[in-house]
Design an enzyme around this catalytic site. Structure first.
Site, PDB file in Angstrom:
ATOM      1  N   LYS A 186       0.826  -1.205   0.000  1.00  0.00           N
ATOM      2  CA  LYS A 186       0.000   0.000   0.000  1.00  0.00           C
ATOM      3  C   LYS A 186       0.863   1.259   0.000  1.00  0.00           C
ATOM      4  CE  LYS A 186      -3.758  -2.503   2.190  1.00  0.00           C
ATOM      5  NZ  LYS A 186      -4.427  -2.904   3.442  1.00  0.00           N
ATOM      6  N   GLN A 203      -4.524  -1.567   9.721  1.00  0.00           N
ATOM      7  CA  GLN A 203      -4.377  -2.873   9.089  1.00  0.00           C
ATOM      8  C   GLN A 203      -4.867  -3.989  10.012  1.00  0.00           C
ATOM      9  OE1 GLN A 203      -3.213  -3.479   5.841  1.00  0.00           O
ATOM     10  NE2 GLN A 203      -4.004  -5.510   6.302  1.00  0.00           N
ATOM     11  N   ASP A 235     -11.043   2.647   4.433  1.00  0.00           N
ATOM     12  CA  ASP A 235     -11.397   1.227   4.331  1.00  0.00           C
ATOM     13  C   ASP A 235     -12.882   1.047   4.045  1.00  0.00           C
ATOM     14  OD1 ASP A 235      -9.361  -0.652   4.403  1.00  0.00           O
ATOM     15  OD2 ASP A 235      -9.130  -0.560   6.571  1.00  0.00           O
TER      16      ASP A 235
END
Length: 287
Positions: free
Chosen positions: A54, A98, A121
C-alpha cells in the site's frame, strides 16, 4: 469452454495511473497531495507485506503516506488516542488500520473511532449505512475493486443471479449491497447454508470470499458463469491459492479472476481511489 481471465493486475495499474493524473492536476491547481496514514499493530508477517504494498502504491501516485507501526502490546486506549490524533491532523485524509488486530483490541471500537470522512477502508457504520441506502460515500475497498473489475471487463450485472460465499463485514455483506444496487438478485451463503453446491450451480455470478483454499469445486459451477475469487490463502509450500479450484472451475466458467493477480491488486487501487476521494471531499474546489 475455457474461461477468460479478468486481469486485476492490469486494471489496477490503469486505476493507479488515473489517480496519479488526478493528484498531479491537484498540484497544478496549487492543492496539496492527499495523505494516507497506515497503522500496523504488531509483527504479523502478512500485514507487513500488505502495508508495504500500500505504501509503494502511494508513492507511485504521489500520495503522501504516513506509516505508524506500534507494538502488539499497545493498549486499546493508546491505539484510539493515535487514531484521534490522526483524525485531527489536517495532512491526513485517510486512515487505515491494518487488520488483524491483537486479541485484546476491539476492532469494532477502532473502526468506530475513525472519522467517517477519513475511513478509507469503508468499514465505519456511517459509510456502510450510506452504501446500504445507495448514497455516495467511501466504499469498502475489496467490493469496490470487484465492481470495477466487472465494469472494466464489460460484464453486465443487471438481472444476473449472484451467489456470494461468505458474509463478513469486510467483503461478503458489502459485496451483496454493491451487486444489489447494480441490479443483481443476491444469495449470500455461509457456514450454515444447506445444499451449497446446488445454490452455487444456479448462479450466473459467483463471488467466493470464504478463506478456504480450493473450496469451490468445478462441478459446482454452471457453464458460462462468472467467478470472482476473493480468497488468498498461503499453502504449506508457500504458494498462494484462492477459494476456488482454479483449473477445474476455469473449464466451466466464462470469466474468472486468478490468484494472485485478480482481486488483490484492485483492493489497493480502490484504497487509493478512496483516499483521493476523501481529500476531494474535504476540499470541494479541487475536483
Amino acid at each position: 469452454m475455457t474461461a477468460q481471465l479478468i486481469d486485476g493486475k492490469h486494471i489496477s495499474q490503469q486505476i493507479i495511473e488515473q489517480v496519479k493524473l488526478r493528484v498531479e492536476a491537484r498540484h497544478e491547481r496549487g492543492k496539496r497531495a492527499p495523505g494516507l496514514a497506515v497503522v500496523r499493530v504488531g509483527e504479523d508477517s502478512a500485514s507487513r507485506i500488505y502495508v508495504r504494498n500500500k505504501l509503494k502504491a502511494c508513492e507511485r501516485c504521489q500520495v503522501n503516506s504516513f506509516s505508524h507501526e506500534v507494538p502488539a502490546s499497545t493498549s486499546q486506549q493508546d491505539l484510539l488516542a493515535l487514531i484521534d490524533r490522526l483524525n485531527r491532523d489536517p495532512a491526513v485524509d485517510g486512515i487505515l488500520v491494518q487488520l488483524p488486530l491483537p486479541d485484546h483490541i476491539d476492532s469494532d471500537a477502532v473502526t468506530d473511532g475513525i472519522d467517517p470522512s477519513k475511513d478509507v477502508d469503508g468499514f465505519h457504520p456511517y459509510n456502510i449505512g450510506r452504501l446500504m441506502l445507495g448514497l455516495a460515500g467511501l466504499r469498502p475497498c475489496t467490493p469496490r475493486g470487484v465492481m470495477t473489475l466487472l465494469q472494466r471487463t464489460g460484464i453486465t450485472i443487471d438481472g444476473k443471479d449472484a451467489v456470494i460465499l461468505g458474509r463478513s463485514n469486510i467483503v461478503g455483506r458489502p459485496m451483496a449491497l454493491e451487486l444489489l444496487h447494480a441490479g443483481a438478485t443476491i444469495t449470500v451463503c455461509h457456514s450454515r447454508t444447506r445444499d451449497l453446491p446446488e445454490k452455487v450451480a444456479q448462479a450466473d455470478l459467483v463471488v467466493a470470499a470464504l478463506g478456504k483454499p480450493h473450496f469451490v469445486q468445478g462441478s459446482w459451477v454452471k457453464y458460462g458463469a462468472i467467478v470472482i475469487d476473493v480468497g488468498i490463502n498461503r499453502l504449506n509450500d508457500g504458494s498462494l491459492a484462492g477459494d476456488v479450484d482454479f483449473e477445474a472451475v476455469r473449464q466451466r466458467a466464462s470469466w474468472i479472476t486468478p490468484v494472485p493477480g485478480g482481486v488483490g491488486p484492485m483492493t489497493v487501487a480502490s484504497l487509493l481511489e478512496n483516499t483521493l476521494q476523501a481529500a476531494e471531499n474535504r476540499d470541494p474546489d479541487s475536483s
